[in-house]
Design an enzyme around this catalytic site. Structure first.
Site, PDB file in Angstrom:
ATOM      1  N   GLY A  11       1.146  18.867  23.023  1.00 59.43           N
ATOM      2  CA  GLY A  11       2.291  18.688  23.907  1.00 59.43           C
ATOM      3  C   GLY A  11       2.754  19.939  24.632  1.00 59.43           C
ATOM      4  O   GLY A  11       3.881  20.001  25.110  1.00 59.43           O
ATOM      5  N   SER A  12       1.894  20.959  24.755  1.00 62.45           N
ATOM      6  CA  SER A  12       2.334  22.183  25.456  1.00 62.45           C
ATOM      7  C   SER A  12       2.588  21.900  26.938  1.00 62.45           C
ATOM      8  O   SER A  12       3.493  22.477  27.535  1.00 62.45           O
ATOM      9  CB  SER A  12       1.300  23.293  25.293  1.00 62.45           C
ATOM     10  OG  SER A  12       0.124  23.004  26.021  1.00 62.45           O
ATOM     11  N   MET A  89      -5.321  10.721  25.258  1.00 62.44           N
ATOM     12  CA  MET A  89      -6.753  10.565  25.005  1.00 62.44           C
ATOM     13  C   MET A  89      -7.205   9.109  24.941  1.00 62.44           C
ATOM     14  O   MET A  89      -8.149   8.776  24.249  1.00 62.44           O
ATOM     15  CB  MET A  89      -7.121  11.284  23.699  1.00 62.44           C
ATOM     16  CG  MET A  89      -6.810  12.767  23.729  1.00 62.44           C
ATOM     17  SD  MET A  89      -7.441  13.600  25.217  1.00 62.44           S
ATOM     18  CE  MET A  89      -9.124  13.859  24.741  1.00 62.44           C
ATOM     19  N   ILE A  91      -8.359   5.818  27.414  1.00 63.99           N
ATOM     20  CA  ILE A  91      -8.709   5.440  28.782  1.00 63.99           C
ATOM     21  C   ILE A  91      -7.829   4.269  29.189  1.00 63.99           C
ATOM     22  O   ILE A  91      -7.627   3.335  28.410  1.00 63.99           O
ATOM     23  CB  ILE A  91     -10.207   5.068  28.855  1.00 63.99           C
ATOM     24  CG1 ILE A  91     -11.046   6.335  28.637  1.00 63.99           C
ATOM     25  CG2 ILE A  91     -10.529   4.431  30.208  1.00 63.99           C
ATOM     26  CD1 ILE A  91     -12.541   6.105  28.600  1.00 63.99           C
ATOM     27  N   LEU A  92      -7.259   4.345  30.390  1.00 65.45           N
ATOM     28  CA  LEU A  92      -6.353   3.303  30.878  1.00 65.45           C
ATOM     29  C   LEU A  92      -7.132   2.337  31.781  1.00 65.45           C
ATOM     30  O   LEU A  92      -7.983   2.749  32.560  1.00 65.45           O
ATOM     31  CB  LEU A  92      -5.205   3.947  31.657  1.00 65.45           C
ATOM     32  CG  LEU A  92      -4.283   4.847  30.815  1.00 65.45           C
ATOM     33  CD1 LEU A  92      -3.381   5.671  31.722  1.00 65.45           C
ATOM     34  CD2 LEU A  92      -3.459   4.012  29.836  1.00 65.45           C
ATOM     35  N   HIS A 108      -6.800  17.635  33.898  1.00 67.48           N
ATOM     36  CA  HIS A 108      -8.107  17.681  33.248  1.00 67.48           C
ATOM     37  C   HIS A 108      -8.532  19.147  33.154  1.00 67.48           C
ATOM     38  O   HIS A 108      -8.449  19.882  34.146  1.00 67.48           O
ATOM     39  CB  HIS A 108      -9.129  16.872  34.061  1.00 67.48           C
ATOM     40  CG  HIS A 108     -10.489  16.860  33.458  1.00 67.48           C
ATOM     41  ND1 HIS A 108     -10.825  16.104  32.356  1.00 67.48           N
ATOM     42  CD2 HIS A 108     -11.607  17.547  33.784  1.00 67.48           C
ATOM     43  CE1 HIS A 108     -12.095  16.333  32.053  1.00 67.48           C
ATOM     44  NE2 HIS A 108     -12.589  17.184  32.892  1.00 67.48           N
ATOM     45  N   GLU A 142     -11.625   5.005  37.946  1.00 64.63           N
ATOM     46  CA  GLU A 142     -12.771   5.808  37.495  1.00 64.63           C
ATOM     47  C   GLU A 142     -12.266   7.044  36.753  1.00 64.63           C
ATOM     48  O   GLU A 142     -11.388   7.766  37.254  1.00 64.63           O
ATOM     49  CB  GLU A 142     -13.637   6.213  38.682  1.00 64.63           C
ATOM     50  CG  GLU A 142     -14.932   6.908  38.281  1.00 64.63           C
ATOM     51  CD  GLU A 142     -15.711   7.437  39.481  1.00 64.63           C
ATOM     52  OE1 GLU A 142     -15.313   7.131  40.629  1.00 64.63           O
ATOM     53  OE2 GLU A 142     -16.702   8.170  39.245  1.00 64.63           O
ATOM     54  N   GLN A 170      -5.112  27.036  29.656  1.00 67.64           N
ATOM     55  CA  GLN A 170      -3.807  26.388  29.418  1.00 67.64           C
ATOM     56  C   GLN A 170      -2.659  27.159  30.066  1.00 67.64           C
ATOM     57  O   GLN A 170      -1.683  26.539  30.495  1.00 67.64           O
ATOM     58  CB  GLN A 170      -3.558  26.217  27.910  1.00 67.64           C
ATOM     59  CG  GLN A 170      -4.302  25.033  27.340  1.00 67.64           C
ATOM     60  CD  GLN A 170      -3.422  24.129  26.497  1.00 67.64           C
ATOM     61  OE1 GLN A 170      -2.680  24.613  25.657  1.00 67.64           O
ATOM     62  NE2 GLN A 170      -3.496  22.838  26.742  1.00 67.64           N
ATOM     63  N   GLU A 173      -2.584  25.730  33.306  1.00 70.87           N
ATOM     64  CA  GLU A 173      -2.116  24.330  33.265  1.00 70.87           C
ATOM     65  C   GLU A 173      -0.592  24.277  33.327  1.00 70.87           C
ATOM     66  O   GLU A 173      -0.010  23.458  34.033  1.00 70.87           O
ATOM     67  CB  GLU A 173      -2.589  23.656  31.974  1.00 70.87           C
ATOM     68  CG  GLU A 173      -4.075  23.426  31.923  1.00 70.87           C
ATOM     69  CD  GLU A 173      -4.502  22.768  30.631  1.00 70.87           C
ATOM     70  OE1 GLU A 173      -3.650  22.375  29.832  1.00 70.87           O
ATOM     71  OE2 GLU A 173      -5.719  22.630  30.434  1.00 70.87           O
TER      72      GLU A 173
END
Ligand code: GRF
Length: 203
Positions: A11-12, A89, A91-92, A108, A142, A170, A173
């Protein structure tokens, strides 16, 4: 506006975005944090930050659609405008994506289109790449293939391993994700016909 963050891990990125909301760098509030992992660090951090949070454990559902319907119900109840995937983690399916298409982001840990999928840092090291980074993109059906909003780059240094490289990425990120969220909410970027449209008023 109200943001939800979906996460499965430490959760960073959630913390970076929550802090940007707190400092009004992002013109929104965090409406809900959802994790699919009961003991994920992100839920502990959400609790410490007094953010509404819940666990929707995918293992409790018979199929992917039922799991997604449970999440969609919580998101609707919380009047969420923008859904942010941060180390989520699962996939939707299209069923979920269509509900928030254009208001659903993911980060990503690679310079897409290189290295979609997992183990991105080790793959960059094995390939002898000189740089690595992270990509924030709109989510489309996709996997890891939606149009890119922003990327952050870092050098790969001698002696790097996957962990040292991940730590350097990170840092980027936590800079680019709050930036991308802000641009989306300000309509500085929009998803139009499958592409990222950059508002000329901001250029
Ligand atoms: C990040 O490295 C992100 O790129 C990847 O999962 C990780 C999440 O880290 N999708 P955290 O849970 O936000 O610390």
């Amino acid at each position: 506006r109200r943001i939800a963050i979906l996460a499965s891990g430490a959760g960073s990125n959630m913390v970076a975005i929550a802090q940007a909301c707190e400092q009004a760098v992002i013109p929104a509030s965090i409406g809900l944090i959802i994790s699919n992992v009961p003991d994920a660090g992100v839920l502990v951090r959400a609790k410490n930050l007094h953010l509404h949070h819940c666990c929707i454990d995918h293992r409790q559902f018979d199929n992917r659609e039922a799991f997604e319907r449970a999440m969609l119900l919580k998101l609707r109840e919380a009047s969420i405008d923008l859904v942010v995937l941060a180390g989520f983690m699962r996939i939707l399916t299209d069923c979920f994506i269509r509900e928030y298409y254009g208001s659903l982001l993911n980060i990503h840990p690679s310079l897409l289109p290189k290295y979609p999928g997992l183990n991105t840092h080790q793959r960059a090291l094995d390939a002898g790449d000189r740089e690595a980074g992270a990509t924030v993109h709109y989510v489309i059906p996709e996997l890891d293939a939606g149009p890119t909003i922003v990327q952050g780059k870092v050098p790969i240094l001698p002696g790097d391993d996957a962990d040292s490289l991940a730590a350097r990425v990170q840092v980027q990120e936590h800079v680019i994700y709050p930036q991308a969220v802000r641009w989306c909410l300000e309509k500085k970027v929009e998803l139009r016909d499958g592409e990222v449209w950059k508002n000329p008023l901001f250029m």
